[in-house]
Design a protein around this motif. Structure first.
Motif, PDB file in Angstrom:
ATOM      1  N   ASP A  94      37.581  38.203  48.970  1.00 32.01           N
ATOM      2  CA  ASP A  94      36.238  37.746  48.593  1.00 32.01           C
ATOM      3  C   ASP A  94      36.255  37.099  47.218  1.00 32.01           C
ATOM      4  OD1 ASP A  94      35.293  38.710  50.987  1.00 32.01           O
ATOM      5  OD2 ASP A  94      34.564  40.606  50.146  1.00 32.01           O
ATOM      6  N   PHE A  95      36.976  37.715  46.295  1.00 38.96           N
ATOM      7  CA  PHE A  95      37.085  37.168  44.944  1.00 38.96           C
ATOM      8  C   PHE A  95      37.722  35.780  44.963  1.00 38.96           C
ATOM      9  CE2 PHE A  95      39.797  36.553  41.186  1.00 38.96           C
ATOM     10  CZ  PHE A  95      38.840  36.567  40.180  1.00 38.96           C
ATOM     11  N   SER A  96      38.746  35.615  45.787  1.00 37.13           N
ATOM     12  CA  SER A  96      39.410  34.322  45.888  1.00 37.13           C
ATOM     13  C   SER A  96      38.472  33.255  46.424  1.00 37.13           C
ATOM     14  CB  SER A  96      40.649  34.438  46.787  1.00 37.13           C
ATOM     15  OG  SER A  96      41.290  33.196  46.943  1.00 37.13           O
ATOM     16  N   GLU A  97      37.669  33.631  47.430  1.00 36.64           N
ATOM     17  CA  GLU A  97      36.734  32.660  48.010  1.00 36.64           C
ATOM     18  C   GLU A  97      35.608  32.321  47.035  1.00 36.64           C
ATOM     19  OE1 GLU A  97      35.553  34.354  51.695  1.00 36.64           O
ATOM     20  OE2 GLU A  97      37.332  33.641  52.781  1.00 36.64           O
ATOM     21  N   ARG A  98      35.145  33.315  46.262  1.00 33.56           N
ATOM     22  CA  ARG A  98      34.091  33.045  45.274  1.00 33.56           C
ATOM     23  C   ARG A  98      34.587  32.126  44.165  1.00 33.56           C
ATOM     24  NH1 ARG A  98      33.210  38.659  45.624  1.00 33.56           N
ATOM     25  NH2 ARG A  98      34.106  38.921  43.531  1.00 33.56           N
ATOM     26  N   SER A  99      35.917  32.081  44.000  1.00 36.52           N
ATOM     27  CA  SER A  99      36.495  31.236  42.957  1.00 36.52           C
ATOM     28  C   SER A  99      36.679  29.804  43.416  1.00 36.52           C
ATOM     29  CB  SER A  99      37.858  31.809  42.524  1.00 36.52           C
ATOM     30  OG  SER A  99      37.711  33.130  42.062  1.00 36.52           O
ATOM     31  N   GLY A 100      36.203  29.495  44.627  1.00 29.45           N
ATOM     32  CA  GLY A 100      36.279  28.126  45.104  1.00 29.45           C
ATOM     33  C   GLY A 100      37.347  27.897  46.143  1.00 29.45           C
ATOM     34  N   ARG A 101      38.115  28.939  46.512  1.00 29.96           N
ATOM     35  CA  ARG A 101      39.170  28.804  47.495  1.00 29.96           C
ATOM     36  C   ARG A 101      38.627  29.218  48.868  1.00 29.96           C
ATOM     37  NH1 ARG A 101      40.696  29.478  42.637  1.00 29.96           N
ATOM     38  NH2 ARG A 101      42.689  28.754  41.815  1.00 29.96           N
TER      39      ARG A 101
END
Length: 709
Positions: A30-37
């Motif tokens: 989730d953190f990775s996706e929130r970072s734009g990935r």
């Protein structure tokens, strides 16, 4: 953006199916996706190492099956931003702690699923925000010179080249080793490349001599120490200028038997009778801490190891813990090194009929995690004791330089720069034990391994009998190791005709005794004997097989070792009922002491001879000059040692040192050539049993034991 909690990364392999671990994986994704990935995600599992961009579901399955890389605690590939304090800190390392994506170029990490797939090897993060910053120090002058040399070596081979000068050099040296090229042919290749192929003003060295200077300058070299032909003394220290042995009077140099004149080379140099090749230890130990990729691993036993009743590593053993308790000033610094010393002889030529024996002395740093501790790339060759004969009891003469250096490291230590913290500390080292086969044990310890008192454990209480016709010493009477009320003690008709009332011999304190069993193939005994022997014989041999199978486990509980002690005593008593006295040589008797030995020193794979003998096979491949095998081995070892060291710094250096194919499973890496043997007709179930054996003992299959996808 707030970074999620990372404690889930420290959970051991057996907990990857837990709710905490899975929630941690989800929060990471989730953190990775929130970072734009939002599309494909870089996979940080042990297998992919941030080199593959995959769908979220695939990344999740990889993290559960293979586990996340333990050194990847700063998620720079997934949107985590560095703190300002880190950006301002002075990083004195050469090759960047952030090259996580290039882990396949690291010699210590070229087998990713072994290095970091097991959470018992959890390591500190290379990016140590808490340890760096204002507390960092400038490296001392020697470390600065080392870093400066490596930095200069990163220059491209020529303007516009994609490969560095040092990487080219080391790859060429590796080809020289693998192809067994002569120095002359190597010089011819360098001249061809320099004069006719590479652009003008390229940085390639001109000769093999210049190549060796680079290896020497990074602190990897060896010393030639002349020795008496009769192994009486070394010509060193106050005796370095003597021209003859002070013990036997024999000349230090080779002389012509007919004329008595000293033999000289073409260049006029004299030729010593014997030469010991000694590889100084201190600088090699310091290099382990001067790269962040290895420095944090040297504290694994203190920072990450799970301390319970299961033996997984020598750090779990009684010897290690007792040593820490007795020498608290040493144990307070977890970076201080615990070493093991291995020694054995091997014949260096392809022709097995040639009588020649070289004895390498190898040091093993036990601070490293279990999966890489016994890798040959982490072995340190300390010396090559020259042939053609075994040194025998005179081995202590050749060990003098090493003993002097170890004594200095134990008493005063050496100032060392730790790249993982950017601070200095005083490095000390201690030798915990020796590793050798039983005949070589006699040379190192001084205890005779033949005759009536061959057992160093039983010592003067060893019970043996001499077979007059067979002229063989036998070691029986294992009933005395049973409990006092055991029924076997009174069954005199089934044993030697006596009632056993003696107690087991008391163990001598302070004795570090190591034994090896190499001829008993624990899993082959049941398969080879089933249906061929009476049941009582077959059952006794199966019990013996099970004993060695359990003893050789990668991890074992202390309570299981206590049970094994009882089991092996009963098994040996059963064998005494069946086999004649000639069966019970010293190697059979020694098995009764193995459980205690494992309790004292930890799992047996850290102290048996198998990896040492395999390593000697690697040393054997370095021989290209049969007249001077020791010199060939020394130079070949330095090349591979340089590759192992520099590959931790240079991103463009990736050399496969081992001759083992990359696709081969680990279980097949130790297969030896078998004799023709006796024909065997396979029975129903044999194939399945062999399949199960491979699955249970193949490290590559371990991640799938509990998971199905």
């Amino acid at each position: 953006m707030h970074t999620p909690d990372k404690t889930w990364m420290n959970l051991a392999r057996q907990h990857r199916d837990s709710q905490i671990y899975i929630q941690g994986v989800n929060s990471f994704l989730d953190f990775s996706e929130r970072s734009g990935r939002t599309s494909n995600i870089s996979c940080p599992c042990v297998k992919c190492g941030n080199r593959s961009y995959l769908d979220r579901d695939i990344v999740k399955s990889h993290l559960i099956v293979y586990g996340i890389r333990q050194s990847y605690t700063f998620w720079y590939c997934h949107g985590e931003k560095r703190s300002r304090s880190y950006e301002d800190c002075d990083n004195n390392e050469l090759e960047g702690d952030n090259d996580e994506v290039e882990a396949d170029n690291d010699e210590l990490e070229d087998d990713n699923d072994e290095l970091e797939g097991d959470n018992d090897e959890d390591s500190d993060n290379d990016v140590e925000d808490s340890n760096r910053g204002n507390d960092s120090e400038e490296p001392h002058e020697e470390a600065k010179a080392f870093f400066s040399l490596l930095n200069d070596s990163k220059e491209p081979l020529y303007q516009g080249s994609r490969i560095s000068k040092s990487s080219t050099l080391l790859k060429l040296l590796h080809l020289k080793n693998a192809g067994q090229w002569t120095n002359t042919s190597f010089n011819m290749l360098l001249k061809l490349l320099k004069d006719e192929i590479l652009p003008e003003n390229s940085n390639l060295q001109d000769s093999y001599y210049e190549c060796k200077k680079f290896i020497r300058d990074i602190g990897l070299s060896f010393e030639n120490i002349d020795a008496c032909k009769n192994n009486c003394m070394l010509f060193r220290k106050e005796h370095k200028d003597l021209q003859s042995c002070k013990i036997c009077g024999l000349s230090r140099l080779k002389v012509d038997n007919s004329s008595g004149a000293t033999i000289k080379k073409v260049n006029g140099k004299t030729i010593p009778n014997k030469v010991l090749r000694y590889f100084p230890l201190t600088q090699r130990l310091q290099r382990l801490y001067m790269c962040s990729k290895t420095a944090h691993l040297m504290r694994w036993h203190k920072d990450t190891r799970v301390d319970d009743d299961i033996l997984r590593h020598p750090a779990d053993s009684m010897t290690w813990k007792s040593f820490d308790e007795n020498y608290k000033d040493f144990s307070l610094e977890p970076r201080n090194l615990r070493l093991g010393l291995a020694n054995d002889g091997f014949q260096p030529f392809a022709n097995g009929k040639t009588s020649y024996s070289i004895w390498p002395v190898i040091l093993i740093p036990y601070n490293l995690p279990p999966t890489i501790c016994m890798q040959s790339s982490n072995f340190i060759l300390s010396m090559l004791i020259p042939g053609p004969d075994s040194p025998g009891d005179a081995i202590d003469i050749y060990l003098q330089p090493l003993i002097d250096e170890l004594s200095e490291l134990w008493k005063t230590g050496i100032k060392t720069f730790d790249a993982s913290t950017s601070r200095h500390f005083t490095l000390r080292a201690a030798l915990l034990w020796t590793i050798n086969d039983f005949p070589a044990y006699a040379n190192l310890s001084g205890w005779s391994t033949k005759g009536k008192l061959a057992c160093p454990y039983c010592n003067k209480n060893t019970i043996s009998m001499r077979l007059i016709n067979g002229r063989k010493e036998c070691y029986m009477c294992h009933r005395r190791f049973l409990s006092e009320n055991h029924k076997f003690r009174k069954e005199k008709d089934l044993f030697d005709g006596t009632i056993e009332i003696r107690k087991a011999p008391e163990l001598l304190s302070g004795k570090d005794i190591l034994h090896q069993v190499q001829d008993l193939k624990e899993y082959l005994i049941p398969l080879a004997t089933r249906g061929l022997l009476p049941n009582e014989v077959y059952e006794a041999l199966v019990d013996l097989s099970k004993f060695f199978s359990m003893l050789c486990s990668k991890s074992i509980k202390k309570e299981d070792l206590e049970k094994l002690q009882i089991d092996i005593t009963l098994t040996l008593c059963k064998l005494e009922k069946i086999f004649p006295p000639s069966f019970f040589d010293i190697m059979v008797h020694l098995s009764i002491h193995f459980p205690l030995e494992a309790l004292l020193g930890g799992p047996v794979q850290y102290r048996w001879m198998y990896p040492i003998e395999q390593y000697m096979g690697i040393l054997k491949t370095y021989v290209r000059n049969k007249k001077h095998p020791e010199a060939s081995i020394s130079e070949g070892y330095l090349v591979n040692e340089s590759i192992s060291l520099c590959s931790r710094y240079f991103e463009d250096l990736s050399v496969q040192i081992s001759d083992q194919p990359e696709t081969s499973l680990s279980i097949f890496s130790t297969i030896e050539e078998l004799s023709t043997g006796t024909p065997y007709i396979y029975e129903d179930g044999d194939r399945e049993r062999a399949h199960v054996y491979i699955l249970k003992n193949c490290e590559e299959a371990e991640p799938f034991y509990k998971y199905e996808y």
